[in-house]
Scaffold this active site. Sequence first.
Site, PDB file in Angstrom:
ATOM      1  N   GLY A 244      -6.377   8.393   6.047  1.00  0.00           N
ATOM      2  CA  GLY A 244      -6.155   9.561   5.206  1.00  0.00           C
ATOM      3  C   GLY A 244      -5.663   9.124   3.844  1.00  0.00           C
ATOM      4  O   GLY A 244      -5.105   8.021   3.701  1.00  0.00           O
TER       5      GLY A 244
ATOM      6  N   GLN B 271      -1.448  10.126  -4.129  1.00  0.00           N
ATOM      7  CA  GLN B 271      -1.458   8.673  -3.914  1.00  0.00           C
ATOM      8  C   GLN B 271      -2.360   7.931  -4.896  1.00  0.00           C
ATOM      9  O   GLN B 271      -2.277   6.716  -5.009  1.00  0.00           O
ATOM     10  CB  GLN B 271      -1.901   8.342  -2.481  1.00  0.00           C
ATOM     11  CG  GLN B 271      -0.917   8.812  -1.434  1.00  0.00           C
ATOM     12  CD  GLN B 271      -1.370   8.382  -0.057  1.00  0.00           C
ATOM     13  OE1 GLN B 271      -2.129   9.074   0.588  1.00  0.00           O
ATOM     14  NE2 GLN B 271      -0.924   7.215   0.388  1.00  0.00           N
TER      15      GLN B 271
ATOM     16  N   CYS C 199       1.995   3.866   5.644  1.00  0.00           N
ATOM     17  CA  CYS C 199       1.453   4.654   4.532  1.00  0.00           C
ATOM     18  C   CYS C 199       0.913   3.691   3.480  1.00  0.00           C
ATOM     19  O   CYS C 199       1.559   2.685   3.177  1.00  0.00           O
ATOM     20  CB  CYS C 199       2.570   5.509   3.947  1.00  0.00           C
ATOM     21  SG  CYS C 199       2.055   6.454   2.505  1.00  0.00           S
ATOM     22  N   LEU C 200      -0.247   4.009   2.941  1.00  0.00           N
ATOM     23  CA  LEU C 200      -0.851   3.130   1.922  1.00  0.00           C
ATOM     24  C   LEU C 200       0.014   3.059   0.664  1.00  0.00           C
ATOM     25  O   LEU C 200      -0.132   2.136  -0.132  1.00  0.00           O
ATOM     26  CB  LEU C 200      -2.259   3.631   1.573  1.00  0.00           C
ATOM     27  CG  LEU C 200      -3.288   3.586   2.712  1.00  0.00           C
ATOM     28  CD1 LEU C 200      -4.575   4.285   2.289  1.00  0.00           C
ATOM     29  CD2 LEU C 200      -3.567   2.147   3.142  1.00  0.00           C
TER      30      LEU C 200
ATOM     31  N   HIS D 294       1.071  13.961   8.051  1.00  0.00           N
ATOM     32  CA  HIS D 294       1.367  12.902   7.070  1.00  0.00           C
ATOM     33  C   HIS D 294       0.741  13.252   5.708  1.00  0.00           C
ATOM     34  O   HIS D 294       1.419  13.172   4.673  1.00  0.00           O
ATOM     35  CB  HIS D 294       0.824  11.572   7.597  1.00  0.00           C
ATOM     36  CG  HIS D 294       1.062  10.399   6.715  1.00  0.00           C
ATOM     37  ND1 HIS D 294       1.876   9.343   7.074  1.00  0.00           N
ATOM     38  CD2 HIS D 294       0.601  10.104   5.469  1.00  0.00           C
ATOM     39  CE1 HIS D 294       1.903   8.466   6.083  1.00  0.00           C
ATOM     40  NE2 HIS D 294       1.126   8.894   5.095  1.00  0.00           N
ATOM     41  N   GLU D 295      -0.531  13.632   5.707  1.00  0.00           N
ATOM     42  CA  GLU D 295      -1.229  13.896   4.437  1.00  0.00           C
ATOM     43  C   GLU D 295      -0.701  15.162   3.761  1.00  0.00           C
ATOM     44  O   GLU D 295      -0.533  15.193   2.543  1.00  0.00           O
ATOM     45  CB  GLU D 295      -2.746  14.001   4.662  1.00  0.00           C
ATOM     46  CG  GLU D 295      -3.398  12.732   5.204  1.00  0.00           C
ATOM     47  CD  GLU D 295      -3.005  11.463   4.464  1.00  0.00           C
ATOM     48  OE1 GLU D 295      -2.778  11.516   3.238  1.00  0.00           O
ATOM     49  OE2 GLU D 295      -2.893  10.406   5.115  1.00  0.00           O
TER      50      GLU D 295
ATOM     51  N   HIS E 270       2.431  14.574   1.941  1.00  0.00           N
ATOM     52  CA  HIS E 270       2.208  13.976   0.613  1.00  0.00           C
ATOM     53  C   HIS E 270       2.055  15.055  -0.458  1.00  0.00           C
ATOM     54  O   HIS E 270       2.492  14.889  -1.590  1.00  0.00           O
ATOM     55  CB  HIS E 270       0.934  13.117   0.607  1.00  0.00           C
ATOM     56  CG  HIS E 270       1.146  11.697   1.014  1.00  0.00           C
ATOM     57  ND1 HIS E 270       2.004  10.847   0.349  1.00  0.00           N
ATOM     58  CD2 HIS E 270       0.587  10.958   2.007  1.00  0.00           C
ATOM     59  CE1 HIS E 270       1.964   9.652   0.925  1.00  0.00           C
ATOM     60  NE2 HIS E 270       1.116   9.692   1.935  1.00  0.00           N
TER      61      HIS E 270
HETATM   62 ZN    ZN Z   1       0.720   8.135   3.217  1.00  0.00          ZN
END
Ligand code: ZN
Length: 204
Positions: free
Chosen positions: A48, A53, A110-111, A152-153, A156
């Site tokens: 995701g 991000q 998380c990226l 999670h997304e 964000h």
């Molecule tokens: Zn993330």
Amino acid sequence: MILEIVQLGDPVLRQVAQEVNRDEITSSKIKNLIESMKETMRAAPGVGLAAPQVGVPLQIAVIEDPEEFTADMLPNIRRERGRNPVAFHVVINPKLTVINKEKASFFEGCLSVHGYSRVTPRVKSVKVEFLDENGNEKVIEASGWYARILQHEIDHLCGKLYIDIADKRTEIANDDTNRQKWFNASSAEIEKFVEERVATKSEK
Ligand code: ZN
């Protein structure tokens, strides 16, 4: 185009993202952004990616959990985590409702928090109302790993990160040893790990 993924410390990750106007969803600006987010998520790789991000404070996220990510996962572990492949899709202006408030805990990364994971509690099932990339209204009811990805997304898009809800005492490095050790770990093994970490490190 592959975009740069911003890291913890960039204020855009802590902003509440703006809703996208319905008549702008099919504009070339938003279409190009979505295409680049898809490429960036696949290149990372991740399951995701939210627009903040890549430095864009808009309520857009892309999600995809391909079969090959869990090809080596044991069937019983896959079942326990409720991890089923999810086809690529776009989530715009989402509203999340909790269906089952019981929580499941697994490692989550998380990226935008490069290199680490923590055991993160998430509710077991959710309903998400949103617009797709054509501006059509959609509703998803999701459980298991897919519900975790959605939480999670969507976090964000509200300026929240998993580290806000995960106990820092459960932090591990995303190295090969840990990946091998935890990829097929059961909930019981994860629970035991959490208990040990919480017992040996005093401060939350
Ligand atoms: Zn993330």
